[in-house]
Design a protein around this motif. Structure first.
Motif, PDB file in Angstrom:
ATOM      1  N   VAL A 145       0.844  -1.195   0.000  1.00 43.39           N
ATOM      2  CA  VAL A 145       0.000   0.000   0.000  1.00 43.39           C
ATOM      3  C   VAL A 145       0.878   1.243   0.000  1.00 43.39           C
ATOM      4  O   VAL A 145       2.104   1.153   0.128  1.00 43.39           O
ATOM      5  N   GLU A 146       0.238   2.340  -0.136  1.00 41.51           N
ATOM      6  CA  GLU A 146       0.968   3.602  -0.341  1.00 41.51           C
ATOM      7  C   GLU A 146       2.107   3.817   0.655  1.00 41.51           C
ATOM      8  O   GLU A 146       3.212   4.120   0.269  1.00 41.51           O
ATOM      9  N   ASN A 147       1.858   3.659   1.963  1.00 44.28           N
ATOM     10  CA  ASN A 147       2.927   3.973   2.914  1.00 44.28           C
ATOM     11  C   ASN A 147       4.037   2.930   2.891  1.00 44.28           C
ATOM     12  O   ASN A 147       5.110   3.150   3.412  1.00 44.28           O
ATOM     13  N   ASN A 148       3.760   1.813   2.222  1.00 45.11           N
ATOM     14  CA  ASN A 148       4.829   0.834   2.076  1.00 45.11           C
ATOM     15  C   ASN A 148       5.918   1.306   1.133  1.00 45.11           C
ATOM     16  O   ASN A 148       7.029   0.808   1.181  1.00 45.11           O
ATOM     17  N   ILE A 149       5.555   2.226   0.294  1.00 43.75           N
ATOM     18  CA  ILE A 149       6.570   2.779  -0.611  1.00 43.75           C
ATOM     19  C   ILE A 149       7.707   3.367   0.206  1.00 43.75           C
ATOM     20  O   ILE A 149       8.878   3.170  -0.082  1.00 43.75           O
ATOM     21  N   ASP A 150       7.315   4.067   1.286  1.00 45.72           N
ATOM     22  CA  ASP A 150       8.341   4.694   2.115  1.00 45.72           C
ATOM     23  C   ASP A 150       9.219   3.643   2.775  1.00 45.72           C
ATOM     24  O   ASP A 150      10.432   3.797   2.848  1.00 45.72           O
ATOM     25  N   ASP A 151       8.584   2.595   3.229  1.00 43.12           N
ATOM     26  CA  ASP A 151       9.375   1.515   3.828  1.00 43.12           C
ATOM     27  C   ASP A 151      10.334   0.932   2.799  1.00 43.12           C
ATOM     28  O   ASP A 151      11.509   0.695   3.070  1.00 43.12           O
ATOM     29  N   TRP A 152       9.764   0.725   1.624  1.00 45.30           N
ATOM     30  CA  TRP A 152      10.571   0.148   0.550  1.00 45.30           C
ATOM     31  C   TRP A 152      11.762   1.052   0.209  1.00 45.30           C
ATOM     32  O   TRP A 152      12.881   0.603   0.042  1.00 45.30           O
TER      33      TRP A 152
ATOM     34  N   PHE B  75      17.372   7.291  -6.578  1.00 42.31           N
ATOM     35  CA  PHE B  75      16.341   6.876  -5.620  1.00 42.31           C
ATOM     36  C   PHE B  75      15.008   7.554  -5.894  1.00 42.31           C
ATOM     37  O   PHE B  75      13.952   6.958  -5.727  1.00 42.31           O
ATOM     38  N   ILE B  76      15.077   8.802  -6.332  1.00 41.71           N
ATOM     39  CA  ILE B  76      13.822   9.483  -6.663  1.00 41.71           C
ATOM     40  C   ILE B  76      13.154   8.781  -7.839  1.00 41.71           C
ATOM     41  O   ILE B  76      11.943   8.562  -7.844  1.00 41.71           O
ATOM     42  N   THR B  77      13.981   8.393  -8.809  1.00 44.86           N
ATOM     43  CA  THR B  77      13.443   7.655  -9.950  1.00 44.86           C
ATOM     44  C   THR B  77      12.795   6.351  -9.482  1.00 44.86           C
ATOM     45  O   THR B  77      11.685   5.998  -9.912  1.00 44.86           O
ATOM     46  N   CYS B  78      13.480   5.640  -8.605  1.00 42.27           N
ATOM     47  CA  CYS B  78      12.942   4.383  -8.068  1.00 42.27           C
ATOM     48  C   CYS B  78      11.572   4.628  -7.436  1.00 42.27           C
ATOM     49  O   CYS B  78      10.612   3.896  -7.686  1.00 42.27           O
ATOM     50  N   TYR B  79      11.538   5.680  -6.635  1.00 43.38           N
ATOM     51  CA  TYR B  79      10.315   5.978  -5.898  1.00 43.38           C
ATOM     52  C   TYR B  79       9.172   6.263  -6.861  1.00 43.38           C
ATOM     53  O   TYR B  79       8.078   5.742  -6.739  1.00 43.38           O
ATOM     54  N   ASN B  80       9.477   7.116  -7.863  1.00 42.20           N
ATOM     55  CA  ASN B  80       8.430   7.488  -8.807  1.00 42.20           C
ATOM     56  C   ASN B  80       7.981   6.313  -9.671  1.00 42.20           C
ATOM     57  O   ASN B  80       6.864   6.295 -10.169  1.00 42.20           O
ATOM     58  N   GLN B  81       8.881   5.367  -9.864  1.00 43.28           N
ATOM     59  CA  GLN B  81       8.548   4.227 -10.720  1.00 43.28           C
ATOM     60  C   GLN B  81       8.259   2.981  -9.866  1.00 43.28           C
ATOM     61  O   GLN B  81       8.380   1.863 -10.357  1.00 43.28           O
ATOM     62  N   TYR B  82       7.888   3.227  -8.644  1.00 41.80           N
ATOM     63  CA  TYR B  82       7.729   2.137  -7.678  1.00 41.80           C
ATOM     64  C   TYR B  82       6.952   0.956  -8.231  1.00 41.80           C
ATOM     65  O   TYR B  82       7.358  -0.194  -8.113  1.00 41.80           O
ATOM     66  N   HIS B  83       5.832   1.259  -8.884  1.00 35.19           N
ATOM     67  CA  HIS B  83       4.965   0.170  -9.316  1.00 35.19           C
ATOM     68  C   HIS B  83       5.631  -0.733 -10.326  1.00 35.19           C
ATOM     69  O   HIS B  83       5.419  -1.934 -10.322  1.00 35.19           O
ATOM     70  N   LYS B  84       6.478  -0.162 -11.153  1.00 35.67           N
ATOM     71  CA  LYS B  84       7.223  -0.996 -12.103  1.00 35.67           C
ATOM     72  C   LYS B  84       8.434  -1.605 -11.432  1.00 35.67           C
ATOM     73  O   LYS B  84       8.681  -2.800 -11.500  1.00 35.67           O
ATOM     74  N   VAL B  85       9.184  -0.733 -10.758  1.00 33.61           N
ATOM     75  CA  VAL B  85      10.473  -1.132 -10.219  1.00 33.61           C
ATOM     76  C   VAL B  85      10.357  -2.244  -9.186  1.00 33.61           C
ATOM     77  O   VAL B  85      11.136  -3.191  -9.182  1.00 33.61           O
ATOM     78  N   SER B  86       9.357  -2.133  -8.329  1.00 31.49           N
ATOM     79  CA  SER B  86       9.253  -3.111  -7.248  1.00 31.49           C
ATOM     80  C   SER B  86       8.988  -4.514  -7.775  1.00 31.49           C
ATOM     81  O   SER B  86       9.146  -5.492  -7.061  1.00 31.49           O
TER      82      SER B  86
ATOM     83  N   ILE C  97      16.495  12.747   0.498  1.00 35.14           N
ATOM     84  CA  ILE C  97      15.785  11.991  -0.550  1.00 35.14           C
ATOM     85  C   ILE C  97      14.327  11.797  -0.166  1.00 35.14           C
ATOM     86  O   ILE C  97      13.420  11.966  -0.982  1.00 35.14           O
ATOM     87  N   ARG C  98      14.104  11.461   1.118  1.00 38.73           N
ATOM     88  CA  ARG C  98      12.719  11.272   1.570  1.00 38.73           C
ATOM     89  C   ARG C  98      11.911  12.534   1.347  1.00 38.73           C
ATOM     90  O   ARG C  98      10.768  12.493   0.906  1.00 38.73           O
ATOM     91  N   LYS C  99      12.558  13.662   1.638  1.00 41.12           N
ATOM     92  CA  LYS C  99      11.880  14.938   1.465  1.00 41.12           C
ATOM     93  C   LYS C  99      11.619  15.195  -0.018  1.00 41.12           C
ATOM     94  O   LYS C  99      10.547  15.659  -0.420  1.00 41.12           O
ATOM     95  N   ALA C 100      12.627  14.896  -0.801  1.00 41.14           N
ATOM     96  CA  ALA C 100      12.530  15.176  -2.240  1.00 41.14           C
ATOM     97  C   ALA C 100      11.429  14.366  -2.899  1.00 41.14           C
ATOM     98  O   ALA C 100      10.714  14.879  -3.760  1.00 41.14           O
ATOM     99  N   VAL C 101      11.284  13.088  -2.486  1.00 45.62           N
ATOM    100  CA  VAL C 101      10.265  12.262  -3.140  1.00 45.62           C
ATOM    101  C   VAL C 101       8.860  12.713  -2.740  1.00 45.62           C
ATOM    102  O   VAL C 101       7.911  12.497  -3.475  1.00 45.62           O
ATOM    103  N   LYS C 102       8.761  13.351  -1.581  1.00 49.12           N
ATOM    104  CA  LYS C 102       7.446  13.830  -1.139  1.00 49.12           C
ATOM    105  C   LYS C 102       7.047  15.111  -1.859  1.00 49.12           C
ATOM    106  O   LYS C 102       5.934  15.577  -1.743  1.00 49.12           O
ATOM    107  N   ASN C 103       8.005  15.684  -2.515  1.00 48.09           N
ATOM    108  CA  ASN C 103       7.755  16.968  -3.166  1.00 48.09           C
ATOM    109  C   ASN C 103       7.994  16.828  -4.668  1.00 48.09           C
ATOM    110  O   ASN C 103       9.036  17.206  -5.177  1.00 48.09           O
ATOM    111  N   PRO C 104       6.994  16.251  -5.354  1.00 46.94           N
ATOM    112  CA  PRO C 104       7.199  15.948  -6.769  1.00 46.94           C
ATOM    113  C   PRO C 104       7.369  17.183  -7.640  1.00 46.94           C
ATOM    114  O   PRO C 104       7.859  17.099  -8.753  1.00 46.94           O
ATOM    115  N   ASN C 105       6.969  18.353  -7.114  1.00 49.43           N
ATOM    116  CA  ASN C 105       7.097  19.569  -7.918  1.00 49.43           C
ATOM    117  C   ASN C 105       8.547  19.974  -8.119  1.00 49.43           C
ATOM    118  O   ASN C 105       8.897  20.618  -9.095  1.00 49.43           O
TER     119      ASN C 105
END
Lengths: 187, 330
Positions: free
Chosen positions: A11-18, A52-63, B33-41
């Protein structure tokens, strides 16, 4: 790989854990990997953050990616190379790596002292290699990947990897011998 | 030295102990990084950087190209305008006519058209109301010389016209010209004058001359300036004074400092032979007397005069003549 399970309960907050998990596992390694390309900790950190930002944004594919490690290595390497290209002119003008190469035979006394340390000498030599030899040496000896893995990671033919590895070894050897010889003649 | 392969097998350790030593992926980094991912803008720098560069470069390129092409057009039209303006000026140009040679004489005017003997030396120059003899020469076809010669002079600043010559019968060929005549001319004030020469009512040609201010300079060498029996200024130049090198001068002013206080003092040097003027001391406001004196008793200046000969050093106070001295420079 733990993060590649097809667990629909994510679920959504699991992304953060991941994210925490992959940062824990790969953060340091990727930063060092990027540094081996960029020779600048600040830039390396920027690259890793970007990865890591890319990973996060692509979580659904990447995971769901089974071979996560090669994937994250590959994007780190690609980002690093992109950055090297984009900062080429900047580095060409401001970075003295080039100068260092030219003045290799005239190392400062401090540098000599520093290089007396065998480990340091080896590390610096590897870092001073041209990028295409440096990366295979690093991946093979530092990351301890197989030829096949490297070939896949860099999208190269295995034979090309082998050739570069051999050429890289020779370059390291020559460079070390030269500094050795130089050290002796001076002392 | 260990074998190459052995060393390289230990590369990981070697590097981790040296160049890669320490933690480089810190808690701060994680938090960032945690902060950055929370701020997609927040767009990260690697995405916009190349684009920004591309944009900037293309903009600069466009500007340069546009500038060049527009600049060409504009400068073209500006040049044309300037030409037009020059052409306008040409119709009533107030530049002194050029000198030319004919029959062994130097003349002023328009070559192969008209002119009179003149060579811009102090003797032949026009000074206000000083009548002198000038020999006119004209080149042209016989039918152009019908009627008598009349010369009308116009001053540059006002359109006041005076007839300097009237009803003159010109003589035959002389000094290479088709007609000639001696004349006595004088002009009433200094400045540029236009001399229109007419034969009958037909304008034949125009000569521009300058009328110089009366030479008030006394070119006798004097190192003192005396006014009403009082010595206002004396000068002590370097005894080895010569041209082409900077030399020191000591100007000794006698008037009280009140005379100079807050005023702009300048010294100009005039060369006798060439009439050239140089600025020896550029206008400077006098705030304090010479160090250790009550007034400008020791006003020193160092400058260089380019030629040898007589030089007149004129002291100007707030734009007005105050005193002068004349020195001979070797």
């Amino acid at each position: 790989m733990a993060y590649s399970t097809e667990d629909d309960n994510f679920v959504e907050n699991n992304i953060d854990d991941w994210l925490d998990l992959i940062m824990q596992e790969y953060g340091e390694r990727l930063t060092k990997l990027a540094f081996n390309y960029l020779k600048d900790w600040g830039l390396a950190q920027d690259v890793v953050q970007d990865v890591f930002i890319t990973c996060y944004n692509q979580y659904h594919k990447v995971s769901k990616i089974v071979y996560f490690k090669p994937w994250i290595f590959r994007i780190t390497i690609n980002r690093s190379k992109d950055l090297l290209k984009s900062t080429f002119i900047k580095r060409y003008i401001f970075n003295n790596n080039l100068l260092k190469q030219f003045s290799h035979k005239e190392l400062s006394p401090e540098m000599k002292l520093m290089l007396n340390n065998e480990k340091e000498k080896l590390s610096q030599t590897v870092l001073s290699l041209p990028i295409k030899y440096r990366e295979v040496i690093i991946l093979f000896y530092y990351e301890e990947m197989s030829i096949a893995e490297i070939a896949e990671l860099l999208a190269l033919n295995e034979n090309t990897v082998k050739t570069r590895l051999n050429r890289g070894r020779k370059l390291v050897k020559n460079s070390l011998e030269r500094s050795e010889l130089y050290g002796r003649t001076v002392e | 030295m260990n074998s190459m392969e052995e060393q390289l097998n230990n590369l990981r350790k070697a590097m981790d102990d040296t160049v890669l030593k320490g933690t480089h992926f810190t808690k701060e980094q994680k938090a960032k990084i945690r902060k950055a991912v929370k701020n997609p803008n927040r767009r990260n720098r690697f995405e916009w950087f190349p684009k920004l560069l591309t944009t900037v470069f293309s903009l600069v390129f466009l500007i340069i190209v546009a500038d060049l092409s527009i600049g060409e057009k504009w400068s073209g039209s500006i040049v044309n305008e300037v030409k037009d303006k020059n052409a306008e000026k040409q119709t009533q140009s107030w530049k002194e006519s050029s000198l030319f040679k004919s029959g062994g004489y130097t003349m002023i005017g328009e070559k192969q058209r008209l002119g009179f003997i003149y060579d811009n030396n102090e003797v032949l120059r026009f000074y206000p109301n000083k009548t002198q003899k000038y020999m006119w020469h004209f080149w042209g076809e016989d039918q152009e010389f019908k009627g008598k010669l009349k010369v009308v002079a116009t001053h540059e600043n006002d359109n006041e016209q005076i007839n300097v010559l009237e009803g003159i019968e010109v003589g035959g060929p002389n000094n290479g010209a088709d007609r000639h005549t001696p004349s006595l001319m004088s002009l009433p004030k200094s400045g540029m004058w236009k001399l229109d020469a007419y034969f009958g009512n037909e304008l034949f040609g125009t000569v521009f001359v300058r009328v110089y201010d009366e030479p008030k300079e006394d070119w006798k060498s004097h190192d003192e300036y005396v006014k009403d029996g009082v010595t206002l200024l004396s000068v002590a130049p370097d005894p080895f004074l010569e041209a082409g090198k900077p030399f020191g001068y000591l100007f000794h002013f006698t008037a009280s400092f009140e005379t100079f206080k807050g005023k702009e003092l300048a010294i100009y040097a005039y060369h006798k032979e060439t009439s050239e003027r140089i600025t020896a001391v550029s206008p400077t406001i006098m705030n304090e007397p010479s160090a250790g004196y009550a007034t400008l008793e020791r006003f020193t200046a160092t400058f260089e005069v380019p030629y040898s000969g007589l030089w007149r050093y004129e002291v100007v106070l707030d734009g007005e003549f105050y005193a002068d001295v004349v020195l001979f420079v070797k």
